[in-house]
Design a protein around this motif. Structure first.
Motif, PDB file in Angstrom:
ATOM      1  N   LEU A  45       0.671  -1.102  -0.091  1.00 14.08           N
ATOM      2  CA  LEU A  45       0.120  -0.173  -0.074  1.00 14.08           C
ATOM      3  C   LEU A  45       0.916   1.320  -0.054  1.00 14.08           C
ATOM      4  N   ASN A  46       2.232   1.142   0.102  1.00 10.03           N
ATOM      5  CA  ASN A  46       3.053   2.448   0.084  1.00 10.03           C
ATOM      6  C   ASN A  46       2.957   3.407  -1.052  1.00 10.03           C
ATOM      7  N   GLU A  85      -0.640   4.991  -0.116  1.00  4.40           N
ATOM      8  CA  GLU A  85      -0.173   6.052   1.216  1.00  4.40           C
ATOM      9  C   GLU A  85       0.393   7.239   0.839  1.00  4.40           C
ATOM     10  N   ASP A  86       1.191   7.105   0.154  1.00  2.00           N
ATOM     11  CA  ASP A  86       2.202   8.317  -0.114  1.00  2.00           C
ATOM     12  C   ASP A  86       1.217   9.355  -0.933  1.00  2.00           C
ATOM     13  N   GLU A 120      -1.207  10.994   1.220  1.00  2.00           N
ATOM     14  CA  GLU A 120      -1.014  11.921   1.902  1.00  2.00           C
ATOM     15  C   GLU A 120      -0.561  13.204   1.220  1.00  2.00           C
ATOM     16  N   THR A 180      -9.526  -0.432   3.041  1.00  2.00           N
ATOM     17  CA  THR A 180      -8.354   0.353   2.870  1.00  2.00           C
ATOM     18  C   THR A 180      -8.699   1.628   2.845  1.00  2.00           C
ATOM     19  N   LEU A 205      -6.834   4.522   5.326  1.00  2.00           N
ATOM     20  CA  LEU A 205      -5.905   5.498   5.007  1.00  2.00           C
ATOM     21  C   LEU A 205      -6.481   7.097   4.710  1.00  2.00           C
ATOM     22  N   ASP A 214      -6.636   8.722   8.336  1.00  2.00           N
ATOM     23  CA  ASP A 214      -5.365   9.160   8.905  1.00  2.00           C
ATOM     24  C   ASP A 214      -4.593  10.525   8.466  1.00  2.00           C
ATOM     25  N   ALA A 215      -4.798  10.460   6.866  1.00  2.00           N
ATOM     26  CA  ALA A 215      -4.086  11.715   6.059  1.00  2.00           C
ATOM     27  C   ALA A 215      -5.193  12.944   6.645  1.00  2.00           C
TER      28      ALA A 215
END
Ligand SMILES: NC(=O)C1=CN([C@@H]2O[C@H](COP(=O)(O)OP(=O)(O)OC[C@H]3O[C@@H](n4cnc5c(N)ncnc54)[C@H](O)[C@@H]3O)[C@@H](O)[C@H]2O)C=CC1
Ligand SMILES: CC(=O)N[C@@H]1[C@@H](OP(=O)(O)OP(=O)(O)OC[C@H]2O[C@@H](n3ccc(=O)[nH]c3=O)[C@H](O)[C@@H]2O)O[C@H](C(=O)O)[C@@H](O)[C@@H]1O
Length: 451
Positions: free
Chosen positions: A114-115, A118-119, A122, A144, A148, A151-152
């Protein structure tokens, strides 16, 4: 500007006037298709890709291979000043925007990767202002998107479905016809984190999806919808492979049987073959496994189907070994690197596993593909890749049709014999060849014609 407060007409007007921008994170097949769809709509689009080569190609008006409508939309957008490609949003002035996240979500070493998402989440949420929207497009395990985004948004101090609209709308495209899949072929699946996001999701996608919009009751339902589509396909391909093995053992023509079975509406037997490639179908079942195991469930059928499909390259290498009386020292020409016919995409192609199985049995291997000119993985295996059939077939003891490229349908026995300089065993894993054109050739079709 609160995008969720606009109606479809005002949304359309603002998008075409450039009052609202479309920003696409990720310019691969999915992201460049989305950029093209919105450019064709008349919107102002900014593309962002962290890979300089991909960004450079898009900025030069080049879309992915095999997607001419994307390249055309890029060129028109560039000429009209409606398309820009930047390394990150810091290079553009702030304006109300819809940010599409079209970055990869994959599977590796037993877990969902998921990186990238996630990036991108963000960055997109971080640049968002009150009234903007973020749309998540990749296929993801259930839960998911909410996790994500929550949090962002917390880090950015934005309230979801209040300051920031959050939408999950899975992309359902296939290489070679991606733009029309979005605009014409499939209804858009949309969902939002709350009622305002969901309304905007419906209004926005309704502007471009002429096949309509299916509004899901939650983002989790939309995540499940797309994943289930893929699992359905993988399980049915595994079933086709299993049925074909039985048909093969009885010397039946599977294609004849399949067509007859599918003549009534409750049977949709798929096509058997070398296996399942692409970034979609081999991956999505693992997301289901991820979700199921997370709730103490064991998805046995899904996992068994994956095992069956992954076993097909070894099945065919063993067949070649038996039929030729031992592969050691033999020369094998593998026709087709792409994961399916008439695309230039080899991601997760079963051809790689077939090559490894052939090398393991002591054969020397050369791979042919009409659409792929070079490949790092084959280079790393010291296996030649050629676009010239004569080069591929020269001196071949065995020819394996691995991919259903239409270029192979025209192959005939005389040309195979003359190009190979002999009379090789020809194994057709995809029912591509026409037996009536294979005079004088030892043809071994999987669950098909053998002579
Ligand atoms: N390829 C297909 O046929 C389909 C793919 N999908 C889904 O869409 C996802 C993406 O698929 P593709 O477009 O084929 O992937 P891709 O790998 O071709 O393109 C992804 C692009 O995103 C860029 N990228 C990664 N992280 C980034 C970031 N933080 N900011 C900006 N750019 C970033 C990469 O450099 C790459 O160019 C897949 O993982 C899959 O879940 C869904 C339907 C069909
Ligand atoms: C949104 C999305 O993920 N759509 C999927 C996508 O599939 P994709 O482009 O990955 O190709 P695919 O036709 O599913 O084939 C995947 C792999 O499975 C193999 N395959 C496919 C069908 C079949 O009957 N037998 C078989 O062995 C192919 O050779 C390939 O290696 O596009 C397909 C399509 O629309 O043709 C669609 O049905 C798939 O669900």
């Amino acid at each position: 500007m609160d995008l969720s407060a606009l109606g479809p007409e005002e949304l359309s007007r603002e998008l075409r006037a450039g009052g609202i921008r479309i920003i696409v994170y990720g310019l691969g097949l999915v992201g460049s298709t989305l950029a093209a769809v919105w450019l064709r709509f008349g919107a102002h689009v900014v593309g962002i890709d962290r890979d300089p080569a991909t960004a450079g190609r898009a900025a030069a008006g080049e879309g992915p291979a095999g997607e001419p409508l994307v390249s055309e939309a890029f060129r028109v957008g560039l000429s009209e000043g409606r398309f820009r490609v930047v390394p990150d949003e810091g290079e553009i002035e702030a304006r109300p925007a819809v940010r599409f996240l079209a970055v990869p979500v994959t599977w590796s070493d037993g877990r969902t990767v998921l990186n990238y998402l996630e990036d991108a989440m963000e960055a997109a949420v971080g640049h968002s202002r009150s009234g903007d929207a973020v749309v998540v497009k990749p296929t993801v395990p259930i839960g998911t998107t909410r996790r994500l985004a929550r949090d962002a948004a917390a880090r950015a101090g934005l309230r979801l479905d209040d300051d920031l609209m959050l939408i999950y709308s899975p992309e359902r495209i296939s290489a070679g016809r991606a733009v029309l899949d979005v605009e014409e072929h499939y209804p858009a699946i949309v969902s939002g984190i709350g009622p305002r996001s969901t309304k905007l999701a419906e209004d926005l996608h309704g502007l471009v999806a002429r096949a309509g919009v299916i509004r899901m009751s939650s983002m989790e339902a939309a995540e499940a919808e797309k994943m289930f589509e893929g699992v359905y396909r993988d399980v049915n391909i595994a079933l086709a492979n299993e049925l074909a093995k039985v048909a093969d053992a009885y010397g039946l023509d599977f294609e004849e049987v399949r067509r007859a079975s599918n003549s009534q509406p409750y049977s949709h037997i798929h096509s058997p073959g070398l296996g399942v490639g692409g970034t979609c179908i081999p991956v999505y079942p693992w997301f289901l496994v991820d979700n199921a195991l997370g709730r103490g469930l064991v998805p046995e059928l899904t996992m068994t189907a994956r095992r069956i499909n992954l076993s097909m390259p070894e099945f065919f290498a063993s067949m070649a070994d038996r039929e030729i009386g031992g592969l050691r020292g033999r020369r094998v020409a593998v026709l087709g690197l792409a994961f399916r016919g008439d695309v230039a995409d080899s991601r997760l192609s079963p051809t790689y596993d077939l090559v490894l199985e052939l090398l393991r049995r002591g054969a020397s291997v050369i791979v042919h593909d009409p659409l792929i000119a070079e490949d790092d993985s084959l280079r790393a295996m010291s296996v030649a890749l050629t676009g010239d059939l004569g080069t591929a077939l020269r001196g071949a003891d065995v020819v394996v049709v691995a991919t259903d490229h239409s270029a192979y349908r025209e192959l005939d026995g005389d040309s195979i014999r003359s190009m190979s300089g002999g009379s090789p065993l020809v194994m057709d894993t995809r029912h591509v060849l026409r037996p009536d054109r294979m005079h004088g050739i030892r043809l071994r079709q999987f669950a098909g014609h053998t002579q």
